[in-house]
Write a protein that holds these residues in place. Structure first.
Motif, PDB file in Angstrom:
ATOM      1  N   LYS A   5       0.830  -1.198   0.000  1.00  0.00           N
ATOM      2  CA  LYS A   5       0.000   0.000   0.000  1.00  0.00           C
ATOM      3  C   LYS A   5       0.870   1.255   0.000  1.00  0.00           C
ATOM      4  CE  LYS A   5      -4.212  -1.731   2.208  1.00  0.00           C
ATOM      5  NZ  LYS A   5      -5.169  -1.530   1.114  1.00  0.00           N
ATOM      6  N   LYS A   6       2.192   1.059  -0.065  1.00  0.00           N
ATOM      7  CA  LYS A   6       3.100   2.215  -0.042  1.00  0.00           C
ATOM      8  C   LYS A   6       3.039   2.952  -1.371  1.00  0.00           C
ATOM      9  CE  LYS A   6       6.837   0.968   3.021  1.00  0.00           C
ATOM     10  NZ  LYS A   6       7.698  -0.177   2.806  1.00  0.00           N
ATOM     11  N   TYR A   7       2.886   4.255  -1.300  1.00  0.00           N
ATOM     12  CA  TYR A   7       2.925   5.074  -2.515  1.00  0.00           C
ATOM     13  C   TYR A   7       4.326   5.653  -2.675  1.00  0.00           C
ATOM     14  CZ  TYR A   7      -2.219   5.140  -2.927  1.00  0.00           C
ATOM     15  OH  TYR A   7      -3.532   4.809  -3.094  1.00  0.00           O
ATOM     16  N   MET A   8       4.683   5.952  -3.920  1.00  0.00           N
ATOM     17  CA  MET A   8       5.933   6.670  -4.144  1.00  0.00           C
ATOM     18  C   MET A   8       5.610   8.065  -4.679  1.00  0.00           C
ATOM     19  SD  MET A   8       7.388   5.105  -7.708  1.00  0.00           S
ATOM     20  CE  MET A   8       8.167   6.670  -8.090  1.00  0.00           C
ATOM     21  N   GLU A   9       6.518   8.978  -4.453  1.00  0.00           N
ATOM     22  CA  GLU A   9       6.288  10.353  -4.917  1.00  0.00           C
ATOM     23  C   GLU A   9       7.103  10.602  -6.163  1.00  0.00           C
ATOM     24  OE1 GLU A   9       5.291  12.389  -0.684  1.00  0.00           O
ATOM     25  OE2 GLU A   9       5.981  13.583  -2.416  1.00  0.00           O
ATOM     26  N   PHE A  10       6.484  11.312  -7.106  1.00  0.00           N
ATOM     27  CA  PHE A  10       7.194  11.631  -8.340  1.00  0.00           C
ATOM     28  C   PHE A  10       6.660  12.955  -8.863  1.00  0.00           C
ATOM     29  CE2 PHE A  10       7.957  11.366 -12.945  1.00  0.00           C
ATOM     30  CZ  PHE A  10       9.290  10.967 -12.965  1.00  0.00           C
ATOM     31  N   GLU A  11       7.507  13.932  -8.985  1.00  0.00           N
ATOM     32  CA  GLU A  11       7.134  15.237  -9.549  1.00  0.00           C
ATOM     33  C   GLU A  11       5.824  15.775  -8.960  1.00  0.00           C
ATOM     34  OE1 GLU A  11       9.036  17.153 -11.699  1.00  0.00           O
ATOM     35  OE2 GLU A  11      10.536  15.634 -11.215  1.00  0.00           O
ATOM     36  N   GLY A  12       5.721  15.696  -7.637  1.00  0.00           N
ATOM     37  CA  GLY A  12       4.591  16.317  -6.946  1.00  0.00           C
ATOM     38  C   GLY A  12       3.339  15.474  -6.830  1.00  0.00           C
ATOM     39  N   SER A 131     -16.697   5.887  -6.493  1.00  0.00           N
ATOM     40  CA  SER A 131     -16.145   4.719  -7.177  1.00  0.00           C
ATOM     41  C   SER A 131     -14.759   4.379  -6.614  1.00  0.00           C
ATOM     42  CB  SER A 131     -16.071   5.011  -8.679  1.00  0.00           C
ATOM     43  OG  SER A 131     -15.576   3.903  -9.371  1.00  0.00           O
ATOM     44  N   LEU A 132     -13.954   5.420  -6.380  1.00  0.00           N
ATOM     45  CA  LEU A 132     -12.597   5.198  -5.860  1.00  0.00           C
ATOM     46  C   LEU A 132     -12.644   4.682  -4.416  1.00  0.00           C
ATOM     47  CD1 LEU A 132      -9.715   5.568  -6.992  1.00  0.00           C
ATOM     48  CD2 LEU A 132      -9.682   7.839  -5.985  1.00  0.00           C
ATOM     49  N   TYR A 133     -13.611   5.170  -3.660  1.00  0.00           N
ATOM     50  CA  TYR A 133     -13.786   4.689  -2.274  1.00  0.00           C
ATOM     51  C   TYR A 133     -13.977   3.164  -2.279  1.00  0.00           C
ATOM     52  CZ  TYR A 133     -16.413   3.577   1.976  1.00  0.00           C
ATOM     53  OH  TYR A 133     -16.872   2.984   3.130  1.00  0.00           O
ATOM     54  N   HIS A 134     -14.885   2.690  -3.137  1.00  0.00           N
ATOM     55  CA  HIS A 134     -15.140   1.242  -3.202  1.00  0.00           C
ATOM     56  C   HIS A 134     -13.927   0.502  -3.754  1.00  0.00           C
ATOM     57  CE1 HIS A 134     -19.325   1.241  -1.986  1.00  0.00           C
ATOM     58  NE2 HIS A 134     -19.431   2.387  -2.617  1.00  0.00           N
ATOM     59  N   PHE A 135     -13.324   1.089  -4.787  1.00  0.00           N
ATOM     60  CA  PHE A 135     -12.188   0.426  -5.421  1.00  0.00           C
ATOM     61  C   PHE A 135     -11.019   0.286  -4.439  1.00  0.00           C
ATOM     62  CE2 PHE A 135      -8.433   0.582  -8.352  1.00  0.00           C
ATOM     63  CZ  PHE A 135      -8.645  -0.664  -8.918  1.00  0.00           C
ATOM     64  N   SER A 136     -10.847   1.299  -3.570  1.00  0.00           N
ATOM     65  CA  SER A 136      -9.707   1.259  -2.651  1.00  0.00           C
ATOM     66  C   SER A 136      -9.870   0.141  -1.618  1.00  0.00           C
ATOM     67  CB  SER A 136      -9.523   2.612  -1.963  1.00  0.00           C
ATOM     68  OG  SER A 136     -10.586   2.840  -1.060  1.00  0.00           O
ATOM     69  N   LEU A 137     -11.108  -0.299  -1.407  1.00  0.00           N
ATOM     70  CA  LEU A 137     -11.310  -1.421  -0.485  1.00  0.00           C
ATOM     71  C   LEU A 137     -11.023  -2.753  -1.169  1.00  0.00           C
ATOM     72  CD1 LEU A 137     -14.588  -0.082   1.193  1.00  0.00           C
ATOM     73  CD2 LEU A 137     -12.268  -0.017   2.136  1.00  0.00           C
ATOM     74  N   VAL A 138     -11.191  -2.764  -2.503  1.00  0.00           N
ATOM     75  CA  VAL A 138     -10.913  -3.977  -3.285  1.00  0.00           C
ATOM     76  C   VAL A 138      -9.414  -4.063  -3.616  1.00  0.00           C
ATOM     77  CG1 VAL A 138     -11.350  -5.146  -5.488  1.00  0.00           C
ATOM     78  CG2 VAL A 138     -13.244  -3.996  -4.314  1.00  0.00           C
ATOM     79  N   ALA A 139      -8.857  -2.958  -4.110  1.00  0.00           N
ATOM     80  CA  ALA A 139      -7.480  -2.943  -4.624  1.00  0.00           C
ATOM     81  C   ALA A 139      -6.494  -2.843  -3.457  1.00  0.00           C
ATOM     82  CB  ALA A 139      -7.296  -1.764  -5.579  1.00  0.00           C
ATOM     83  N   GLN A 140      -5.750  -3.905  -3.235  1.00  0.00           N
ATOM     84  CA  GLN A 140      -4.888  -3.990  -2.058  1.00  0.00           C
ATOM     85  C   GLN A 140      -3.631  -3.128  -2.183  1.00  0.00           C
ATOM     86  OE1 GLN A 140      -6.151  -5.605   0.782  1.00  0.00           O
ATOM     87  NE2 GLN A 140      -7.843  -5.354  -0.644  1.00  0.00           N
ATOM     88  N   PHE A 141      -3.429  -2.490  -3.362  1.00  0.00           N
ATOM     89  CA  PHE A 141      -2.278  -1.604  -3.531  1.00  0.00           C
ATOM     90  C   PHE A 141      -2.643  -0.144  -3.294  1.00  0.00           C
ATOM     91  CE2 PHE A 141      -4.288  -2.650  -7.562  1.00  0.00           C
ATOM     92  CZ  PHE A 141      -4.594  -1.407  -8.080  1.00  0.00           C
ATOM     93  N   MET A 142      -3.888   0.074  -2.826  1.00  0.00           N
ATOM     94  CA  MET A 142      -4.332   1.458  -2.625  1.00  0.00           C
ATOM     95  C   MET A 142      -4.500   1.802  -1.163  1.00  0.00           C
ATOM     96  SD  MET A 142      -7.235   2.554  -5.291  1.00  0.00           S
ATOM     97  CE  MET A 142      -7.563   4.063  -4.357  1.00  0.00           C
TER      98      MET A 142
END
Ligand code: A3P
Length: 285
Positions: A5-12, A131-142
């Motif tokens: 679930k770690k995000y990386m930062e790139f150009e802001g 839609s993103l709220y629901h997707f973030s519960l499904v997608a384990q990388f979010m």
């Protein structure tokens, strides 16, 4: 793919770390050589990306459903910014159909010397948020939030993946008068898919028969895509998409935010929208 679930930062902006790297993003931005006959499917997440992948595949097969039934959507119209983007796209024969969620400031620089075409699909941000709220519960990388108010707060912050909806849309609309740029609306597609498909064909210079257009519409309907294992993400393992929390094809409607936002949440969102979008001609509130 590393499931993190770690995000990386790139150009802001922040992007999911598992499928992106500094190298993949830098290649897409600075090194990728755009060809004149490339077609880009550009979206903010949850705005109709997969739908356009299906529609473009069907248009380029003249309505023949064989490609959409035999090849995964992410292989047919791959993401340029992901790890696999270079391998999938660089040597592919023309015309290449390419997907991206990149904001305009890190879009391939060589595009500006080309005649490549961009289709940017925009969706009501309140529906995107739901839609993103629901997707973030499904997608384990979010990054996700159980509580919807907490998710709205994340959605309105710079921490949301690919940056805020407002900046993404405003950035892309700066080139809206470019003749090789088509602005599409998810909500208009829901209302009248055939007209949208005809508009896309005209923009791409693809002269499809009425029967071929009918076939594009039939095979890109919500029901057809929900049932198509090549486009519904059912093939993705459960540790990446946790299907106990839902399916990729959830509702596919316009206006679902009315079922989630309280009047107070909607009013607050509308105020932020008005402030951020005051010079922009898009009527979503
Ligand atoms: P919902 O979660 O509101 O149902 P993206 O592909 O950009 O991630 O967007 C996903 C959203 O598009 C989901 O919205 C999904 O159901 C919807 N979608 C996908 N295919 C669709 C189709 N053929 N018709 C309408 N909506 C579609």
């Amino acid at each position: 793919m590393e499931v993190t679930k770690k995000y990386m930062e790139f150009e802001g902006i922040r992007v999911p770390g598992g499928v992106h790297s500094v190298e993949s993003l830098t290649w897409a931005w600075k090194e990728f050589e755009v060809r004149d006959d490339d077609v880009f499917n550009v979206t903010y997440p949850k705005s109709g990306t997969t739908w356009l992948q299906e529609i473009l595949s069907l248009i380029y097969s003249n309505g023949d459903p064989t490609p959409v039934k035999t090849q995964y959507s992410w292989d047919r119209v791959p993401w340029i910014e992901q790890y696999s983007g270079r391998r999938q796209i660089e040597n592919r024969p023309s015309p290449r159909l390419i997907t991206t969620h990149l904001p305009i400031h890190i879009f391939p620089q060589s595009y500006y010397k080309s005649k490549a075409k961009i289709i940017y699909t925009v969706r009501n941000p309140k529906d995107v948020c739901v839609s993103l709220y629901h997707f973030s519960l499904v997608a384990q990388f979010m990054e996700s939030r159980e509580d919807f108010q907490d998710f709205i707060t994340l959605f309105l912050s710079n921490d949301v993946m690919f940056g805020r909806w407002f900046e993404h849309v405003k950035g892309w609309l700066t080139i809206k008068d470019n003749p090789n740029f088509l602005l599409l609306s998810y909500d208009s597609m829901v209302k009248d898919l055939r007209s949208s498909v005809a508009k896309i064909c005209k923009f791409l210079g693809k002269d499809l028969s009425d029967a071929a257009i009918d076939s594009v519409v039939e095979h890109s309907s919500f029901k057809a895509m929900k049932d198509n294992n090549m486009s519904n993400y059912s093939a993705v393992p459960n540790d990446i998409f946790n299907k106990q929390h839902g399916t990729f094809h959830r509702k596919g409607i316009s206006g679902d935010h009315k079922n989630y936002f309280t009047p107070a949440q909607e009013e607050e969102f509308n105020e932020i929208y008005k402030e951020c979008m005051k010079d922009i001609d898009l009527a979503f509130i």
